[in-house]
Motif scaffolding. Structure first.
Motif, PDB file in Angstrom:
ATOM      1  N   ARG A 184      32.718  45.625  42.688  1.00  0.00           N
ATOM      2  CA  ARG A 184      32.733  46.592  41.582  1.00  0.00           C
ATOM      3  C   ARG A 184      33.830  46.309  40.561  1.00  0.00           C
ATOM      4  NH1 ARG A 184      33.690  49.964  45.856  1.00  0.00           N
ATOM      5  NH2 ARG A 184      35.776  50.738  46.145  1.00  0.00           N
ATOM      6  N   TYR A 185      34.983  45.814  40.990  1.00  0.00           N
ATOM      7  CA  TYR A 185      36.047  45.518  40.032  1.00  0.00           C
ATOM      8  C   TYR A 185      35.726  44.250  39.248  1.00  0.00           C
ATOM      9  CZ  TYR A 185      38.432  49.095  42.727  1.00  0.00           C
ATOM     10  OH  TYR A 185      38.751  50.274  43.354  1.00  0.00           O
ATOM     11  N   ALA A 186      35.199  43.242  39.915  1.00  0.00           N
ATOM     12  CA  ALA A 186      34.792  42.015  39.224  1.00  0.00           C
ATOM     13  C   ALA A 186      33.681  42.321  38.227  1.00  0.00           C
ATOM     14  CB  ALA A 186      34.341  40.966  40.231  1.00  0.00           C
ATOM     15  N   GLU A 187      32.730  43.157  38.616  1.00  0.00           N
ATOM     16  CA  GLU A 187      31.648  43.536  37.709  1.00  0.00           C
ATOM     17  C   GLU A 187      32.207  44.224  36.468  1.00  0.00           C
ATOM     18  OE1 GLU A 187      28.897  45.897  39.965  1.00  0.00           O
ATOM     19  OE2 GLU A 187      28.335  44.219  41.247  1.00  0.00           O
ATOM     20  N   ALA A 188      33.174  45.116  36.654  1.00  0.00           N
ATOM     21  CA  ALA A 188      33.773  45.828  35.521  1.00  0.00           C
ATOM     22  C   ALA A 188      34.492  44.852  34.591  1.00  0.00           C
ATOM     23  CB  ALA A 188      34.732  46.909  36.020  1.00  0.00           C
ATOM     24  N   VAL A 189      35.210  43.889  35.151  1.00  0.00           N
ATOM     25  CA  VAL A 189      35.917  42.897  34.334  1.00  0.00           C
ATOM     26  C   VAL A 189      34.912  42.032  33.574  1.00  0.00           C
ATOM     27  CG1 VAL A 189      37.417  40.859  34.402  1.00  0.00           C
ATOM     28  CG2 VAL A 189      38.015  42.886  35.738  1.00  0.00           C
ATOM     29  N   MET A 190      33.849  41.597  34.244  1.00  0.00           N
ATOM     30  CA  MET A 190      32.838  40.781  33.563  1.00  0.00           C
ATOM     31  C   MET A 190      32.169  41.571  32.442  1.00  0.00           C
ATOM     32  SD  MET A 190      31.078  38.412  36.500  1.00  0.00           S
ATOM     33  CE  MET A 190      30.907  39.616  37.803  1.00  0.00           C
ATOM     34  N   ALA A 191      31.892  42.844  32.676  1.00  0.00           N
ATOM     35  CA  ALA A 191      31.288  43.678  31.634  1.00  0.00           C
ATOM     36  C   ALA A 191      32.244  43.809  30.449  1.00  0.00           C
ATOM     37  CB  ALA A 191      30.926  45.052  32.198  1.00  0.00           C
ATOM     38  N   SER A 235      41.107  33.825  32.101  1.00  0.00           N
ATOM     39  CA  SER A 235      41.176  35.212  31.623  1.00  0.00           C
ATOM     40  C   SER A 235      40.563  36.161  32.641  1.00  0.00           C
ATOM     41  CB  SER A 235      40.438  35.357  30.290  1.00  0.00           C
ATOM     42  OG  SER A 235      41.058  34.606  29.296  1.00  0.00           O
ATOM     43  N   PHE A 236      39.411  35.777  33.199  1.00  0.00           N
ATOM     44  CA  PHE A 236      38.752  36.598  34.210  1.00  0.00           C
ATOM     45  C   PHE A 236      39.657  36.792  35.422  1.00  0.00           C
ATOM     46  CE2 PHE A 236      36.351  36.515  38.219  1.00  0.00           C
ATOM     47  CZ  PHE A 236      35.741  37.758  38.138  1.00  0.00           C
ATOM     48  N   VAL A 237      40.247  35.710  35.922  1.00  0.00           N
ATOM     49  CA  VAL A 237      41.092  35.780  37.118  1.00  0.00           C
ATOM     50  C   VAL A 237      42.312  36.668  36.866  1.00  0.00           C
ATOM     51  CG1 VAL A 237      42.609  34.411  38.615  1.00  0.00           C
ATOM     52  CG2 VAL A 237      40.294  33.621  38.112  1.00  0.00           C
ATOM     53  N   VAL A 238      42.930  36.539  35.708  1.00  0.00           N
ATOM     54  CA  VAL A 238      44.104  37.361  35.390  1.00  0.00           C
ATOM     55  C   VAL A 238      43.704  38.837  35.310  1.00  0.00           C
ATOM     56  CG1 VAL A 238      45.785  37.905  33.577  1.00  0.00           C
ATOM     57  CG2 VAL A 238      45.437  35.534  34.280  1.00  0.00           C
ATOM     58  N   LEU A 239      42.613  39.126  34.607  1.00  0.00           N
ATOM     59  CA  LEU A 239      42.164  40.520  34.496  1.00  0.00           C
ATOM     60  C   LEU A 239      41.775  41.098  35.852  1.00  0.00           C
ATOM     61  CD1 LEU A 239      40.045  40.313  31.226  1.00  0.00           C
ATOM     62  CD2 LEU A 239      42.164  41.606  31.548  1.00  0.00           C
ATOM     63  N   LEU A 240      41.065  40.311  36.661  1.00  0.00           N
ATOM     64  CA  LEU A 240      40.676  40.800  37.988  1.00  0.00           C
ATOM     65  C   LEU A 240      41.911  41.023  38.856  1.00  0.00           C
ATOM     66  CD1 LEU A 240      38.520  41.595  40.026  1.00  0.00           C
ATOM     67  CD2 LEU A 240      38.333  39.171  40.648  1.00  0.00           C
ATOM     68  N   ILE A 288      27.085  31.910  33.318  1.00  0.00           N
ATOM     69  CA  ILE A 288      27.494  32.126  34.704  1.00  0.00           C
ATOM     70  C   ILE A 288      28.943  31.676  34.785  1.00  0.00           C
ATOM     71  CG2 ILE A 288      27.176  31.403  37.096  1.00  0.00           C
ATOM     72  CD1 ILE A 288      24.181  31.325  36.540  1.00  0.00           C
ATOM     73  N   LEU A 289      29.799  32.586  35.148  1.00  0.00           N
ATOM     74  CA  LEU A 289      31.236  32.334  35.187  1.00  0.00           C
ATOM     75  C   LEU A 289      31.589  31.530  36.432  1.00  0.00           C
ATOM     76  CD1 LEU A 289      33.681  33.178  33.442  1.00  0.00           C
ATOM     77  CD2 LEU A 289      33.933  35.141  34.938  1.00  0.00           C
ATOM     78  N   THR A 290      32.257  30.409  36.249  1.00  0.00           N
ATOM     79  CA  THR A 290      32.720  29.559  37.351  1.00  0.00           C
ATOM     80  C   THR A 290      34.143  29.116  37.032  1.00  0.00           C
ATOM     81  OG1 THR A 290      32.144  27.377  36.451  1.00  0.00           O
ATOM     82  CG2 THR A 290      30.352  28.633  37.505  1.00  0.00           C
ATOM     83  N   ILE A 322      28.388  37.629  29.986  1.00  0.00           N
ATOM     84  CA  ILE A 322      28.340  37.006  31.308  1.00  0.00           C
ATOM     85  C   ILE A 322      27.095  37.475  32.050  1.00  0.00           C
ATOM     86  CG2 ILE A 322      29.508  36.816  33.549  1.00  0.00           C
ATOM     87  CD1 ILE A 322      32.166  37.173  31.987  1.00  0.00           C
ATOM     88  N   ASP A 323      26.395  36.531  32.669  1.00  0.00           N
ATOM     89  CA  ASP A 323      25.266  36.842  33.545  1.00  0.00           C
ATOM     90  C   ASP A 323      25.879  37.338  34.860  1.00  0.00           C
ATOM     91  OD1 ASP A 323      23.263  36.782  35.491  1.00  0.00           O
ATOM     92  OD2 ASP A 323      22.406  34.889  34.790  1.00  0.00           O
ATOM     93  N   ILE A 324      26.000  38.640  34.993  1.00  0.00           N
ATOM     94  CA  ILE A 324      26.713  39.214  36.138  1.00  0.00           C
ATOM     95  C   ILE A 324      25.990  38.906  37.442  1.00  0.00           C
ATOM     96  CG2 ILE A 324      27.465  41.380  37.224  1.00  0.00           C
ATOM     97  CD1 ILE A 324      28.133  42.396  34.380  1.00  0.00           C
ATOM     98  N   ASP A 325      24.687  39.082  37.501  1.00  0.00           N
ATOM     99  CA  ASP A 325      23.957  38.806  38.741  1.00  0.00           C
ATOM    100  C   ASP A 325      24.055  37.329  39.120  1.00  0.00           C
ATOM    101  OD1 ASP A 325      23.186  41.460  39.085  1.00  0.00           O
ATOM    102  OD2 ASP A 325      21.297  41.182  38.007  1.00  0.00           O
TER     103      ASP A 325
END
Length: 101
Positions: A46-53, A15-20, A5-7, A58-61
């Protein structure tokens, strides 16, 4: 494979924040951004989901539930609210807010 779970305490958070952030602003005039909450239907994340994928593992849900609990009700609010631990209180090692009431 264990899914995380991403926090803001996660090793891959920056990395997630920069990509998003890049995804939300790419190709748009300075000071503007896109967001899943644009009224076009579909996921508000939808954009956050795409970045997490794209990052994988990452447990997206579970991560989306964490985001909502911390004010991230759509893509841009993840950056405005979840990426602001000063607003949510300090997070413990599990990413749980431990702010005093």
């Amino acid at each position: 494979m264990k899914f995380e779970i991403l926090t803001p305490k996660s090793a891959r958070w920056k990395s997630f924040v920069v990509l998003l952030g890049n995804t939300l602003t790419d190709g748009l005039p300075e000071g503007t951004w896109r967001c899943g909450n644009d009224g076009s239907g579909g996921s508000r994340h939808r954009y956050a989901e795409a970045v997490m994928a794209e990052l994988g593992g990452i447990d997206i849900d579970g991560t989306l539930a964490f985001f909502r609990e911390h004010g991230g009700y759509c893509d841009c609010e993840i950056l405005f609210n979840v990426d602001r631990p000063d607003l949510n209180g300090p997070l413990d090692s599990a990413g749980v807010t431990s702010a005093a009431a």
